[in-house]
Design a protein around this motif. Structure first.
Motif, PDB file in Angstrom:
ATOM      1  N   UNK A   1      25.669  42.285  36.803  1.00 50.12           N
ATOM      2  CA  UNK A   1      25.216  40.884  36.690  1.00 50.12           C
ATOM      3  C   UNK A   1      26.360  39.909  37.011  1.00 50.12           C
ATOM      4  N   UNK A   2      27.624  40.390  36.973  1.00 47.10           N
ATOM      5  CA  UNK A   2      28.760  39.515  37.336  1.00 47.10           C
ATOM      6  C   UNK A   2      28.892  39.369  38.851  1.00 47.10           C
ATOM      7  N   UNK A   3      28.060  40.111  39.602  1.00 43.69           N
ATOM      8  CA  UNK A   3      28.261  40.160  41.066  1.00 43.69           C
ATOM      9  C   UNK A   3      27.020  39.674  41.806  1.00 43.69           C
TER      10      UNK A   3
ATOM     11  N   UNK B   1      26.009  36.633  42.615  1.00 39.92           N
ATOM     12  CA  UNK B   1      26.283  35.605  43.631  1.00 39.92           C
ATOM     13  C   UNK B   1      26.828  36.277  44.895  1.00 39.92           C
ATOM     14  N   UNK B   2      27.748  37.191  44.670  1.00 43.08           N
ATOM     15  CA  UNK B   2      28.349  37.881  45.828  1.00 43.08           C
ATOM     16  C   UNK B   2      27.263  38.724  46.521  1.00 43.08           C
TER      17      UNK B   2
ATOM     18  N   UNK C   1      25.276  36.609  48.748  1.00 42.89           N
ATOM     19  CA  UNK C   1      26.035  36.247  49.953  1.00 42.89           C
ATOM     20  C   UNK C   1      26.103  37.453  50.902  1.00 42.89           C
TER      21      UNK C   1
ATOM     22  N   UNK D   1      37.342  45.245  48.177  1.00 41.61           N
ATOM     23  CA  UNK D   1      36.665  44.717  46.976  1.00 41.61           C
ATOM     24  C   UNK D   1      35.163  44.569  47.235  1.00 41.61           C
TER      25      UNK D   1
ATOM     26  N   UNK E   1      34.033  34.490  48.664  1.00 41.18           N
ATOM     27  CA  UNK E   1      35.295  34.009  48.074  1.00 41.18           C
ATOM     28  C   UNK E   1      36.384  34.949  48.531  1.00 41.18           C
TER      29      UNK E   1
ATOM     30  N   UNK F   1      28.175  29.780  49.753  1.00 36.06           N
ATOM     31  CA  UNK F   1      28.157  30.919  48.815  1.00 36.06           C
ATOM     32  C   UNK F   1      27.902  30.367  47.426  1.00 36.06           C
ATOM     33  N   UNK F   2      28.605  29.278  47.099  1.00 39.41           N
ATOM     34  CA  UNK F   2      28.501  28.813  45.709  1.00 39.41           C
ATOM     35  C   UNK F   2      27.171  28.108  45.482  1.00 39.41           C
TER      36      UNK F   2
ATOM     37  N   UNK G   1      33.417  32.366  39.455  1.00 42.84           N
ATOM     38  CA  UNK G   1      32.694  31.082  39.565  1.00 42.84           C
ATOM     39  C   UNK G   1      31.685  31.041  38.429  1.00 42.84           C
TER      40      UNK G   1
ATOM     41  N   UNK H   1      28.204  30.318  37.129  1.00 44.23           N
ATOM     42  CA  UNK H   1      26.915  30.163  37.840  1.00 44.23           C
ATOM     43  C   UNK H   1      25.793  30.593  36.903  1.00 44.23           C
TER      44      UNK H   1
ATOM     45  N   UNK I   1      29.506  34.317  34.530  1.00 46.92           N
ATOM     46  CA  UNK I   1      30.776  34.204  35.264  1.00 46.92           C
ATOM     47  C   UNK I   1      30.674  35.197  36.423  1.00 46.92           C
ATOM     48  N   UNK I   2      30.574  34.697  37.632  1.00 45.44           N
ATOM     49  CA  UNK I   2      30.398  35.568  38.791  1.00 45.44           C
ATOM     50  C   UNK I   2      31.750  35.902  39.419  1.00 45.44           C
ATOM     51  N   UNK I   3      31.993  37.183  39.653  1.00 46.73           N
ATOM     52  CA  UNK I   3      33.243  37.590  40.329  1.00 46.73           C
ATOM     53  C   UNK I   3      33.024  37.463  41.838  1.00 46.73           C
ATOM     54  N   UNK I   4      33.922  36.733  42.507  1.00 51.52           N
ATOM     55  CA  UNK I   4      33.781  36.561  43.964  1.00 51.52           C
ATOM     56  C   UNK I   4      34.741  37.472  44.713  1.00 51.52           C
ATOM     57  N   UNK I   5      35.932  37.681  44.149  1.00 57.72           N
ATOM     58  CA  UNK I   5      36.885  38.578  44.826  1.00 57.72           C
ATOM     59  C   UNK I   5      37.860  39.114  43.763  1.00 57.72           C
TER      60      UNK I   5
END
Lengths: 174, 307, 307
Positions: free
Chosen positions: A45-47, A49-50, A53, A144, B5, B30-31, B81, B83, B87-91
């Motif tokens: 669930x932390x990923x 957004x990624x 994308x 990553x 990100x 992305x955001x 970020x 969202x 807390x979303x991990x971008x990189x």
């Protein structure tokens, strides 16, 4: 009821599928455990957004869900879903040296499972003549992203297999 | 595919105790939060305050942060970020910290006549927390290793061993060669002091074999207080002139070793006298290349004889 | 450089018991004896009579000889010349004799879930005295191995082992595959009978682990003449439906094993009754893939419990 004649499928085929589902589930769990232990990616669930994308496609299993259970439709969706996951796992190649063996094993077992279903559909004369349109694969541009993608794919695969397992158990009931 | 990100670091490896400045660029679509996406940093699981955020011309957001001094060899840095209250991990980037390699020390080499190779070993020095490659470098030289003639191929030790063996085909056994160990990691290089040696002068001899001489028609029984002995050099070293030493002590009691030598390396029969009668003695022998330079062999296994 | 003497053979490897015809050509200036150089043959150290000699246009001498049937796998043939009352060897050839390879037999395979490979072994058959290569060949098949789909890469055993292991990446665990062993040497090829199997149907299971269930608040102590047990499947086989069997016998005395089964492969608690009171029993368990086909595991190590 939308149920096709479950008995038209050989019992040994259904038992083999159930075993293969459990095998792939075990492989998937191993991948998730290692992603968490080695790279601290423990919560898909932390990923989200990624994942949006990256555009990681999901596999529909509507014909296998309890409300709209339909045998042949379920087999088709199961096969195309497994083919999608096989390609997604392939796209994750180079995820990391520690995870490569676990990823390879999962991919081999998913491929085996897809072949078992395809061959049974062929034997029943139900294999689609035209291969279904293939979803575009995400391109991962960093180690990553491959690990994050791996965490999301393993999590989606887990839910996919839970639905498949329930449907197959239902079909296998004597 | 749009980069969501991306963390960028000046270097992926820094010295322990240094602090590092990282930046993370988040692309606008992305955001999906429009301009005001709030970028947050985590080191392992600890949120890191103090980041500075700015908007770039292309609409993406860039956050820069100077992290506290690193005290762990490995740490995972996350650019996140906020969202939909998650807390979303971008990189993520793995921060690697350590030290440049210390100079390896206590380099020593022995020429092994069984494997016909020059085996060198060294102390790697303290752990610098970084993947470090050790290479044994050497070159042929006429004088005392001041001038370097042909280089000898690098000797790369097997997985993290602190020893390496240079095969016979790269060696000129009777010529000088300069040898040193080089340690290398992402932060630098360490070089051991240089050895200058001639392989044959560092031959490691195996001890000779000691036998009692059983009385026989040709061999008269030993005098009282004497023992009859025979020894043979280690076979692969027969071509080397050697001298040997014998030591003996009564098997029981506290008497220290008595030394007899130098002894010729080849004898068919030797009578050792001046011993206490009817006493059990422990005997050992060792040899060394002589008169040319060499290393003493270990003492041979004990031979126990009674006068 | 002018060829001095040269032996030529129809084949360097023949069947044991066959005889072979060899020829040796000696160039004129080598023999310096002018025309009448006397060529002689030796097999190992035995002179061989009966050679026929003729002069060729270019002045060289050619001798041909038909050797007696070969009864040794290896023999050294020499072409010689009498010169200043010595016998000069001009050329030598090693005669190699043996048999074509027998068909390997007793081919059997097991799927190993630890190494995730299909391990096959066979009997190579009698020694044929010749260097022989064994190759495990296999192919994927839909039906019962009548039709061959994609071939699987050959499996070449490690130095002269009569076993080979096909790695997971070449296997489809739930599909039929045809497997056989091919033996090849200079005199021919031997092919084992073909196996047709599905890797998962020949999985080799490790035995389950048997435990005594210690009485605790939740677990009532066992009835007299009963034992409380628990067992767990071998972890890598948890995804496989299995049934199990328990066997027990009093530790002392001659009573044979009593068998209890089939038992479910997963139980947290099992009470085994009908036993002699206050008697020490030896218990063992094994499991098999079921209802799908499979191989019984070995019996587990013994668990000794007293009623």
């Amino acid at each position: 009821t939308p149920l096709g004649p479950a008995s038209s499928l050989p019992q040994s085929f259904l038992l083999k599928c159930l075993e293969q589902v459990r095998k792939v589930q075990a492989d998937g769990a191993a991948l998730q455990e290692r992603l968490c232990a080695t790279h601290k990616l423990c919560h898909p669930e932390e990923l989200m957004l990624l994942g949006h994308a990256l555009g990681i496609p999901q596999a529909p299993l509507s014909s296998c869900s309890s409300q709209t259970l339909q045998l042949m439709g379920c087999l088709h969706q199961l096969h195309s879903g497994l083919s999608l996951y096989q390609r997604l796992l392939q796209a994750l190649a180079g995820i990391s040296p520690e995870l490569a063996p676990t990823l390879d094993m999962l991919q081999l077992d998913v491929t085996d499972f897809a072949i078992s279903i395809w061959q049974q559909m062929e034997d029943l004369g139900l294999a689609p003549a035209v291969p279904p349109t293939q979803a575009t694969m995400p391109t991962f541009t960093s180690a990553f992203q491959r690990r994050a993608g791996g965490t999301l794919v393993a999590s989606n695969l887990r839910s996919f297999l839970e639905v498949a397992h329930r449907a197959l158990r239902h079909f296998a009931k004597p | 595919l749009e980069e969501c990100g991306r963390i960028s670091l000046p270097a992926s490896t820094v010295r322990l105790g240094d602090s590092i400045t990282a930046s993370c660029t988040v692309s606008p679509n992305c955001s999906r939060l429009g301009s005001e996406a709030q970028i947050l940093w985590k080191l392992e699981t600890e949120p890191q305050p103090g980041e500075r955020q700015r908007r770039l011309e292309d609409g993406s957001q860039e956050s820069t942060i100077t992290l506290p001094p690193l005290h762990h060899p490995r740490a995972l840095l996350s650019c996140c970020l906020r969202w939909e209250n998650t807390l979303q991990i971008l990189d993520q980037a793995e921060l690697v910290a350590g030290y440049p390699p210390a100079a390896p020390h206590n380099l020593s080499c022995l020429m092994n006549l069984t494997t016909n190779s020059l085996i060198c070993q060294w102390e790697p020095g303290p752990d610098n927390h970084l993947p470090t490659n050790f290479t044994l470098k050497s070159f042929r030289s006429r004088g005392n290793c001041q001038t370097q003639e042909e280089p000898i191929p690098d000797c790369v030790p097997k997985d993290a061993e602190s020893r390496c063996s240079i095969p016979r085909k790269h060696l000129q056994l009777y010529q000088n060669m300069g040898i040193w160990v080089q340690a290398e990691n992402a932060l630098g290089t360490g070089k051991s002091p240089e050895l200058c040696l001639v392989p044959m002068d560092v031959v490691k001899l195996e001890p000779p074999t000691l036998w009692a001489l059983a009385p026989s028609p040709e061999v008269a029984p030993p005098q009282p207080g004497c023992l009859l002995l025979r020894w043979e050099l280690w076979k692969p070293s027969l071509y080397i002139d050697q001298k040997c030493e014998l030591r003996h002590q009564p098997q029981l009691g506290e008497a220290s070793w008595a030394l007899v030598g130098p002894l010729l390396s080849q004898t068919l029969q030797y009578e050792l006298c001046g011993l206490l009668p009817s006493t059990a003695y422990t005997l050992q022998m060792r040899c060394v290349r002589w008169p040319l330079p060499g290393q003493w062999s270990d003492w041979s296994p004990s031979l126990i004889l009674t006068t």
